[in-house]
Design a protein around this motif. Sequence first.
Motif, PDB file in Angstrom:
ATOM      1  N   GLN A  32       0.801  -1.221   0.000  1.00 52.85           N
ATOM      2  CA  GLN A  32       0.000   0.000   0.000  1.00 52.85           C
ATOM      3  C   GLN A  32       0.835   1.274   0.000  1.00 52.85           C
ATOM      4  OE1 GLN A  32      -2.795  -0.800   3.214  1.00 52.85           O
ATOM      5  NE2 GLN A  32      -1.557   0.365   4.642  1.00 52.85           N
ATOM      6  N   VAL A  33       0.131   2.372  -0.284  1.00 55.87           N
ATOM      7  CA  VAL A  33       0.795   3.666  -0.291  1.00 55.87           C
ATOM      8  C   VAL A  33       0.993   4.091   1.153  1.00 55.87           C
ATOM      9  CG1 VAL A  33       0.461   6.102  -0.813  1.00 55.87           C
ATOM     10  CG2 VAL A  33      -0.014   4.389  -2.558  1.00 55.87           C
ATOM     11  N   ALA A  34       2.246   4.075   1.613  1.00 57.11           N
ATOM     12  CA  ALA A  34       2.519   4.395   3.013  1.00 57.11           C
ATOM     13  C   ALA A  34       2.406   5.891   3.260  1.00 57.11           C
ATOM     14  CB  ALA A  34       3.891   3.892   3.415  1.00 57.11           C
ATOM     15  N   LEU A  35       2.857   6.677   2.306  1.00 52.67           N
ATOM     16  CA  LEU A  35       2.685   8.124   2.414  1.00 52.67           C
ATOM     17  C   LEU A  35       2.972   8.789   1.089  1.00 52.67           C
ATOM     18  CD1 LEU A  35       5.477  10.323   3.919  1.00 52.67           C
ATOM     19  CD2 LEU A  35       5.961   8.005   3.210  1.00 52.67           C
ATOM     20  N   SER A  36       2.449   9.995   0.943  1.00 51.16           N
ATOM     21  CA  SER A  36       2.903  10.833  -0.161  1.00 51.16           C
ATOM     22  C   SER A  36       3.471  12.101   0.458  1.00 51.16           C
ATOM     23  CB  SER A  36       1.770  11.120  -1.137  1.00 51.16           C
ATOM     24  OG  SER A  36       0.638  11.590  -0.468  1.00 51.16           O
ATOM     25  N   SER A  37       4.307  12.784  -0.288  1.00 48.13           N
ATOM     26  CA  SER A  37       4.975  13.932   0.325  1.00 48.13           C
ATOM     27  C   SER A  37       5.410  14.958  -0.698  1.00 48.13           C
ATOM     28  CB  SER A  37       6.194  13.459   1.120  1.00 48.13           C
ATOM     29  OG  SER A  37       7.107  12.832   0.258  1.00 48.13           O
ATOM     30  N   PRO A 112       1.098  14.925  -6.423  1.00 41.80           N
ATOM     31  CA  PRO A 112       1.271  13.659  -5.714  1.00 41.80           C
ATOM     32  C   PRO A 112       0.223  12.638  -6.175  1.00 41.80           C
ATOM     33  CG  PRO A 112       1.383  15.481  -4.162  1.00 41.80           C
ATOM     34  CD  PRO A 112       1.006  16.076  -5.484  1.00 41.80           C
ATOM     35  N   VAL A 116       0.426   8.621  -6.812  1.00 39.44           N
ATOM     36  CA  VAL A 116      -0.386   7.700  -6.015  1.00 39.44           C
ATOM     37  C   VAL A 116      -1.142   6.757  -6.954  1.00 39.44           C
ATOM     38  CG1 VAL A 116      -2.412   7.531  -4.499  1.00 39.44           C
ATOM     39  CG2 VAL A 116      -0.648   9.258  -4.048  1.00 39.44           C
TER      40      VAL A 116
END
Lengths: 443, 443
Positions: A32-37, A112, A116
């Motif tokens: 999964q997408v843990a984070l975007s930044s 982002p 994603v």
Amino acid sequence: MNLIRYGEKFFDEIEIAIYRKRNVGVDVELNQVALSSLSERTVSVIRGMKDKRIGIYVVDSDDEGEIRKGIEIAAKNAKNNERDERWQGLPGEQKYEDVSIDLDYSIKSLSPDFFVELANEAMREINKRDKNAMVAGGASGFQWFENRIMNSHGIDVLQEFGGTFFYLFVVGRKGNVVTPGIVDFEVRRDSKITKDAVVNSILEKLQYAYNVKGANKTEGNILIEPLALAELLYFTLLPAVNGERKVKNTTPLANRVGERIFSEKITIYDDPWHPMSTNPVIADDEGVAARRNVIFDKGVFKGFLWNSYWGNISGEGSTGNGIRSLSTGGIGIGAHNLVIEKGNKRKEDIIGEIEEGFLISAFQGAHSSNPDTGDFSVVANPAFKIENGEIVGSTVFMMSGNVYELLKNVEEISDTEKKIVMMGNGVFPDILFRDVKIAPVSK
Amino acid sequence: MNLIRYGEKFFDEIEIAIYRKRNVGVDVELNQVALSSLSERTVSVIRGMKDKRIGIYVVDSDDEGEIRKGIEIAAKNAKNNERDERWQGLPGEQKYEDVSIDLDYSIKSLSPDFFVELANEAMREINKRDKNAMVAGGASGFQWFENRIMNSHGIDVLQEFGGTFFYLFVVGRKGNVVTPGIVDFEVRRDSKITKDAVVNSILEKLQYAYNVKGANKTEGNILIEPLALAELLYFTLLPAVNGERKVKNTTPLANRVGERIFSEKITIYDDPWHPMSTNPVIADDEGVAARRNVIFDKGVFKGFLWNSYWGNISGEGSTGNGIRSLSTGGIGIGAHNLVIEKGNKRKEDIIGEIEEGFLISAFQGAHSSNPDTGDFSVVANPAFKIENGEIVGSTVFMMSGNVYELLKNVEEISDTEKKIVMMGNGVFPDILFRDVKIAPVSK
């Protein structure tokens, strides 16, 4: 030039460099997408000389007031430092190459969300096409750089460039077998990054990886892929062509300019303007004109890379390879985009003609190589076994040797190449080496 | 709370954390000031849950528009992620301790000049008092933090804190002897940092260091200084008291609450409000009330450290030890300021009573310790030989053992303590251990 004028009140010579970096991206972890930044950094570096005494100040800002203050602080730093008698001066005005570089400015406006989506679609497709696959990690995003280098000898150059990237790290589990992590990636100087190449390549390798084979050989024909090649050369060859090491006599190439060092199939240059380069600079970090520097031509060593400081000391002058460290503010020597010239055979055909051998995707432990000698001792992982022209399974083995011996033994070079940004900046093909010594890894 | 309201349109629960960090300092290299610098970073982390699906966004900005955009992106991230059935919710409103913490706001206005002067004066004094000494490295500066944690359950807490630091790394050369690098440092929560303590301590140790002694023993009485102690415990004991490891059963302390583990001379707590603490927080990184947590009381294990997530899973609840990683945006578990209670004997007196033994200033290799077992194997360097109550020379040796065995063997604890910020955050005394197994290092 206002700030340079101000700096000249305090220094004999002064350089002001301003770096802006923007990084948008997404991190993937465990399917999964843990984070975007979104990260942005602006750094100004002030480097001044007074009576051959250096003063450096680094500030996270491009505000004029902060830079003025920084000049004053750098001047105080210089006052207490010792004279550097080898200092010969900052570079003077340059004639920059009129390169026609297509920059894709649309990169800068990618959101982002875009990355994603890309990551989610890739993960969905991988999980759909292989129920045993798990995306262990990965990342996607873009980087964009805007640099300005000014000095009191008339240099004032502004450049911008950037690229997009996508990489995934996938593990398969089937019965008792856990495959090695299969990595693939794409780096582009435009915004046309898609999931397809990375997903297809990983799924194909994963199929082979479920079939684990021993590497019960002591010698073999070895096809090294671009990332693995970059890992190896970054720690062995790149330091050896650094001019500072020539002056200090800590490179095996010290007195060998003009000598044939490698197989004549090997041509290596530093080319910021290669079509795949993501940093097509016209100037290096001191403002010296960048250029295409041939380092090895058909196996013959043509010369070292230099910045101004070491280039002046050696008498060779700068080759436009001054690279700044933003943590120290100082200028080292590095490649903008190290290229091994590609060959003319398709990778599939090279594999098709290997009766028995190995394909290596990545190395572990390359960082412990010895740049003074070129000796390395690495683990090939993931690697794949080739039998009768076909990949038949995955394997892991040790490979110890010397980069100068290895690059004499070149059999074939692929006609495809890949842009690398993890182990230095470069563009590399696949290379087939003959009769390389290997050893099994005991489990 | 505007932003939290906005976030609630997208999430069941949302947390917004804003971190501002300012760092001013100077780096020392080879007897001179290599650079001074000012760095500033502002990071906002958005962490939202929708249907137990987490979405995280990290942005280098505290701009309201950027945070709003970030909320929308985090919501899209969450949508594609899997449900975390163990999630029990963000923390609710807290009652914070009314701690009277003296913050020294004058730290924030210290200029790089101040630290340049400090470093230059220290170097001048060292070179004057010992002609054979060379300051190989060092740094001085301040850090100042301003954090705000808000969530949709009513948490909104703003905190600021910081400290000054000064460290030097000095080598001596006399004849054929090159001493090990002697390090000393000072960390303060006010701006009264001076060169004196560091310079005097280094010069004293350097005198002993010129006299190199072999460590031809297999067992010895060993006085471990605060930095070395911190290095050892950071990699062995701190992970073992992390609640996540209790849930996952990867700590040797898993079912031992209430048991006597160490010498009864050993009391360890996490105390953000210790007089030497440089981060006297009233809330952790999730906004949970910070507190003084006793971990070992006279050798008896009192309990683990928890954040909300793992504390909820275990049923123990948070102990206010949620620590955020700014690279992932996630919340781990850590200590704010790990304290080993000091004893009541002067360090000089402890040394004075050692007939034969060693003083250890630092360890190398502590990072390869095993947190699952507490086993370590480290090199004591620099270390000093003590004979008849006096330091007689420097030495280097190996020390292999287990932290749980070591801390049973405590003989004395000094009545002085030192603030450490390199290996975690903590305050440590010197501890004398009896009959520790050692081995010489072959050269």
